[in-house]
Design a protein around this motif. Structure first.
Motif, PDB file in Angstrom:
ATOM      1  N   HIS A 428      13.797   7.192 -60.787  1.00 12.71           N
ATOM      2  CA  HIS A 428      12.497   7.810 -61.611  1.00 12.71           C
ATOM      3  C   HIS A 428      12.426   6.446 -61.293  1.00 12.71           C
ATOM      4  O   HIS A 428      10.410   6.187 -62.038  1.00 12.71           O
ATOM      5  N   PHE A 431       8.831   5.142 -59.536  1.00 14.20           N
ATOM      6  CA  PHE A 431       8.127   5.504 -59.814  1.00 14.20           C
ATOM      7  C   PHE A 431       6.610   3.896 -60.371  1.00 14.20           C
ATOM      8  O   PHE A 431       5.683   4.073 -60.060  1.00 14.20           O
ATOM      9  N   GLU A 445      13.335  11.372 -50.284  1.00 12.44           N
ATOM     10  CA  GLU A 445      13.171  12.405 -50.670  1.00 12.44           C
ATOM     11  C   GLU A 445      13.187  13.182 -49.232  1.00 12.44           C
ATOM     12  O   GLU A 445      14.074  14.227 -49.172  1.00 12.44           O
ATOM     13  N   ARG A 549       5.426  14.493 -59.250  1.00 13.92           N
ATOM     14  CA  ARG A 549       6.241  13.800 -58.193  1.00 13.92           C
ATOM     15  C   ARG A 549       4.560  13.290 -56.573  1.00 13.92           C
ATOM     16  O   ARG A 549       5.050  11.957 -56.176  1.00 13.92           O
ATOM     17  N   GLU A 550       4.658  14.081 -55.945  1.00 11.54           N
ATOM     18  CA  GLU A 550       4.224  14.120 -55.479  1.00 11.54           C
ATOM     19  C   GLU A 550       3.090  13.528 -55.045  1.00 11.54           C
ATOM     20  O   GLU A 550       2.304  12.571 -54.466  1.00 11.54           O
ATOM     21  N   ALA A 553       3.414   9.818 -55.939  1.00 11.09           N
ATOM     22  CA  ALA A 553       3.549   9.417 -54.971  1.00 11.09           C
ATOM     23  C   ALA A 553       2.801   9.140 -53.999  1.00 11.09           C
ATOM     24  O   ALA A 553       2.661   7.743 -53.685  1.00 11.09           O
ATOM     25  N   TRP A 573       2.037  14.121 -66.374  1.00  7.18           N
ATOM     26  CA  TRP A 573       3.295  15.030 -65.958  1.00  7.18           C
ATOM     27  C   TRP A 573       4.730  14.882 -67.423  1.00  7.18           C
ATOM     28  O   TRP A 573       5.615  15.232 -67.852  1.00  7.18           O
ATOM     29  N   TRP A 589       8.088   8.194 -69.426  1.00  9.62           N
ATOM     30  CA  TRP A 589       5.861   8.145 -68.485  1.00  9.62           C
ATOM     31  C   TRP A 589       5.043   8.262 -69.774  1.00  9.62           C
ATOM     32  O   TRP A 589       4.762   6.959 -69.518  1.00  9.62           O
TER      33      TRP A 589
END
Length: 589
Positions: A428, A431, A445, A549-550, A553, A573, A589
């Motif tokens: 993580h 990110f 992934e 997540r997508e 990214a 999120w 986050w």
């Protein structure tokens, strides 16, 4: 790359795609200078009309302004008239893959007994064929120079026929008096251009000759030849050689100097314009550029800033100490070779630096990459980094600071037994990184789906992630469920729609994206949005379906680093994670 003879502040660059860039790095050669206007160092224009394939070789005409000769990966050769933006392809081409070696032959009417060959271009492909083109009549068939060389050197050609090698690269000297050929077995030949008579042969090298270049210095004629092993031979062509009348010249087994130090194939060789010293630069697949003293046979400078194969070189016209080097890492550097003076053995320097540099490039762990970069800096500065680190630890850190986990991992960067971080450790944290970290995350992934049994969904996800990374692949019917409305016919219609117009294609692509979203094929829906540059719509689609997540990214890959949507996605999120009792992750986050 090649310097433009009509403008000393301009460089012509084959970009590795179907284009040529004219980089105006200086306004030194411009006669249209505007008062009080600041010159843009990055000012450039791109020539693309009519060009196809990777442009890998380029040569500026020595006397005719605005004329460039080029060759591409398909064996084609042509001319570009840059002032009139006119592409002039030659009809005949080399029928092998790979860009032919090219040069200008000037006036060859006498040698070829053809009054039309007043201005010529010459190419030599990996098929061993040598073409001489009349640039004033590009559609006319070229003359096969192999046949003319055979007619004028019968005995020599008979002996060559017994060998399995062929000519691979050529170079015409700056006075258009001599032409050199390098063979695939290391043989080097030199012919006079006015008589096509062989005047010099060397067999001191044993591997494919990859690059040649000429230099007139101190009343001598020098020829440098670089081969596939990384060795460079410096030959001296004497006046007696040029007047050679022997049917078969005695091959020279030894050059003036063998320049050794590169560990991989030579890619380019260029002599400098110095008049008081003989400097020659070489680039190699080992990522290095070396400047040599050709008279002493010694290396004097080593440029080590490139991170991949160095493909081409050019010396600056207005400053003979400055070079341009272009690499597969997509960077062109302008540098003064005196700033990169080489101390000690070049071979030991290259061999010690290269493995560390390669480890730094291929490392996937952020910590490991940092450690390898520090180790590389330590080697390049002869231990200064480690010395400074030790001094900091011993003099300035207290006991608590020395026990800090993060600090201790950087302090111990020279430990060879440092454990390699797992590819999925602290995933993580990626990110929070830059675009390179997100690329790595996408790779992790994608690879994690390879063990899944659901082949259709696996391909769906892998395909979308490939497109996110701009690795476009061909759609196949196996990627779609035949029982859904996402049939192959949809993609055929999309493929044909550009023929109708861009607006139609965009409209259909957006409709397909919405259709795929309704069918819950979210990754393919995002791929359609991305294809027509609707990145925000793709991110919002992921966000709406709680695929944070997508969404993050994609935002990191496709949007500016300071775009406010990235922080908003992290916040939303975090709220979702709190609902699922993932408080610690939500807090990060």
């Amino acid at each position: 790359m090649d310097k433009c003879n009509w403008n000393e502040g301009q460089l012509a660059i084959g970009m590795g795609d179907n284009s040529i860039k004219l980089w105006n790095y200086s306004n030194a050669g411009s006669v249209m200078k505007k008062a009080n206007k600041y010159h843009d160092y990055y000012d450039a224009s791109v020539l693309w009309k009519g060009l196809q394939g990777k442009i890998e070789k380029i040569r500026c005409h020595p006397t005719r302004e605005g004329y460039l000769a080029y060759s591409n990966e398909y064996g084609h050769v042509g001319i570009y008239d840059i002032f009139n933006l006119r592409h002039i392809p030659f009809r005949t081409y080399h029928k092998v893959q790979g860009a032919p070696s090219i040069d200008w032959g000037s006036d060859m009417c006498l040698a070829l007994e053809d009054t039309d060959m007043k201005d010529t271009a010459i190419s030599c492909g990996d098929d061993g064929v040598i073409h001489v083109y009349d640039i004033n009549h590009p559609q006319a068939p070229p003359i096969n120079l192999n046949e003319r060389l055979k007619e004028n050197n019968t005995s020599w050609m008979t002996s060559l026929n017994a060998k399995s090698s062929h000519r691979h690269v050529l170079k015409v000297d700056e006075k258009a008096r001599l032409i050199a050929f390098g063979h695939t077995d290391g043989l080097v030949e030199v012919y006079r251009l006015d008589t096509l008579k062989l005047v010099f042969v060397s067999n001191c090298q044993r591997q494919v000759i990859k690059a040649l270049d000429w230099k007139y210095f101190d009343d001598k004629t020098f020829l440098a030849s670089g081969d596939d092993t990384g060795d460079i031979a410096i030959h001296v062509i004497s006046t007696a050689d040029m007047e050679n009348t022997h049917e078969i010249p005695i091959p020279q087994p030894k050059p003036l100097h063998f320049l050794k130090g590169h560990t991989k194939s030579i890619t380019d060789i260029k002599w400098s314009s110095h008049t008081d010293i003989a400097r020659v630069a070489s680039s190699s697949s080992d990522n290095f550029v070396v400047v040599w003293d050709a008279i002493k046979g010694e290396s004097v400078s080593l440029f080590d800033r490139h991170r991949s194969r160095v493909l081409s070189l050019s010396w600056k016209v207005s400053d003979p100490d400055v070079l341009f080097s272009g690499s597969e890492d997509r960077f062109i550097y302008e540098w003064n070779h005196k700033d990169f003076s080489l101390t000690g053995s070049m071979k030991s320097r290259v061999s010690s630096v290269m493995p560390v540099s390669q480890e730094s490039e291929k490392s996937t762990s952020r910590l490991k990459k940092d450690q390898q970069c520090m180790l590389l800096a330590d080697k390049l500065t002869d231990g200064a980094v480690m010395k400074t680190m030790t001094e900091i630890v011993e003099k300035y850190l207290n006991d608590d600071q020395k026990l800090d986990n993060t600090l201790s991992r950087y302090i111990k960067f020279t430990k060879e037994d440092q454990p390699q971080a797992s590819q999925h450790q602290n995933i993580h944290n990626l990110f929070f990184g830059d675009k390179e970290d997100i690329y790595h995350l996408v790779e992790i992934e994608e690879s994690s789906y390879s063990a899944h049994n659901d082949v259709r969904n696996n391909l769906d996800i892998k395909l979308a992630m490939d497109i996110m990374q701009c690795q476009y692949k061909m759609f196949s019917k196996d990627h779609f469920d035949a029982n859904t409305n996402s049939a192959m016919s949809d993609w055929i219609i999309l493929a044909l729609s550009p023929m109708v117009g861009k607006a139609t294609w965009l409209s259909l692509m957006l409709e397909q994206a919405k259709k795929l979203e309704s069918l819950r094929q979210f990754n393919l829906s995002a791929a359609c949005y991305i294809a027509c540059t609707h990145n925000y719509e793709a991110i919002e689609m992921y966000q709406k379906n709680h695929m944070f997540r997508e969404a993050i990214a994609l935002a990191k890959l496709r949007l500016p680093p300071n775009d406010p949507i990235i922080n908003r996605l992290f916040g939303e999120w975090a709220n979702e994670l709190q609902k699922g009792d993932s408080d610690s992750l939500a807090a990060s986050w």
